[in-house]
Design an enzyme around this catalytic site. Sequence first.
Site, PDB file in Angstrom:
ATOM      1  N   ALA A  37      13.987 -44.708  60.628  1.00  0.00           N
ATOM      2  CA  ALA A  37      14.195 -45.328  59.312  1.00  0.00           C
ATOM      3  C   ALA A  37      14.366 -44.326  58.172  1.00  0.00           C
ATOM      4  O   ALA A  37      14.395 -44.724  57.009  1.00  0.00           O
ATOM      5  CB  ALA A  37      13.084 -46.313  58.964  1.00  0.00           C
ATOM      6  N   ALA A  38      14.523 -43.055  58.487  1.00  0.00           N
ATOM      7  CA  ALA A  38      14.763 -42.076  57.412  1.00  0.00           C
ATOM      8  C   ALA A  38      16.083 -42.392  56.696  1.00  0.00           C
ATOM      9  O   ALA A  38      16.179 -42.291  55.472  1.00  0.00           O
ATOM     10  CB  ALA A  38      14.795 -40.663  57.984  1.00  0.00           C
ATOM     11  N   GLY A  39      17.079 -42.794  57.473  1.00  0.00           N
ATOM     12  CA  GLY A  39      18.371 -43.158  56.871  1.00  0.00           C
ATOM     13  C   GLY A  39      18.242 -44.416  56.015  1.00  0.00           C
ATOM     14  O   GLY A  39      18.901 -44.546  54.976  1.00  0.00           O
ATOM     15  N   ASP A  40      17.410 -45.347  56.451  1.00  0.00           N
ATOM     16  CA  ASP A  40      17.199 -46.572  55.663  1.00  0.00           C
ATOM     17  C   ASP A  40      16.495 -46.237  54.354  1.00  0.00           C
ATOM     18  O   ASP A  40      16.812 -46.804  53.300  1.00  0.00           O
ATOM     19  CB  ASP A  40      16.351 -47.575  56.449  1.00  0.00           C
ATOM     20  CG  ASP A  40      17.023 -48.002  57.738  1.00  0.00           C
ATOM     21  OD1 ASP A  40      18.270 -48.054  57.760  1.00  0.00           O
ATOM     22  OD2 ASP A  40      16.309 -48.266  58.722  1.00  0.00           O
TER      23      ASP A  40
END
Length: 306
Positions: free
Chosen positions: A249-252
């Site tokens: 979820a780093a991209g989220d």
Amino acid sequence: MNETRKPIVVVGSVTMDMVTCTPQIPRIGQTVIGTSFSTTPGGKGANQAVAAARLGYPVQFVGMVGDDVYGPQLIDNLFHAGVDTSAMLAASGSSGLAPIFLAENGQNAIVVVPGANGKVDSAYVDKHLHVIRNAGMVLCQLELPMATIDHTLALCAQFDVPVMLDPAPAAALSDPVWKQVAWFTPNETEAAFYIDGGSDPEPVARELLARDLRGIVLKRGAEGAYVAVAGGKAGWVQPFAVDAIDTVAAGDCFNGAFAVALLEGKDPWAAARFACAASAISVTRHGAQASMPSRADLKSFLASRG
Ligand code: RIB
């Protein structure tokens, strides 16, 4: 104080992540002994909603859970993060589920089983036209049926609402979609799905912009982000070095924070720097929604990095 900011509206997925921590991600046919297992709220749409809400921005979520044991937990978690969940619905059947392998080096492998996310259709989106019409920006990903994405983006075009599309997981897009997207935010693997050959961001961004997109962020994890604007500048935004323990979820986190910063009036490069800082914090924490930083966390992180 009355809220005057137009909310970020996420039309997207919400999923219960089933995270198995393991020394390494098993190869085909291999069995490995894991170290722990947990269930924790995720889903690319819900993660982006929580990322923006934790930064203090008004966010509304349009999506569905199942009528299983996970549905109420997923809605509660969004609500307690500050997301407006009044448009959410519990459909009969299973919630979205995502078995995840998380390796000791922070890398992950994910399978998403859509469940209720697969039932988010155009008729349901139409019930929330007023929400979309009133949005400051709409955030979509590709974990809902493609017909629903097409329909949502067409509504955004009709109401002149900017769209940030995270093409994850990567899938073929219809011609009108490209024209309707203000910000397109693939990671390296997703960009390679759309543009053949080479990972050099400059030509990738140029070719993507040629498809009528207005702005692109190529998310490159520990390398930072490459931002390009149609008819304007292009260039790298440097990363913040941290010890990553969980990149799920780093991209989220980046997308939620990027949307907030743009709507607060930052230029795209300053907004991407803000979003890089948010996702740098998120990779130092476990979980998807659980890893999203608050505004205070982000301020003190940025202050500590000068
Ligand atoms: O982007 C991370 C997310 O992808 C996880 O939370 C998982 O639910 C999958 O949707």
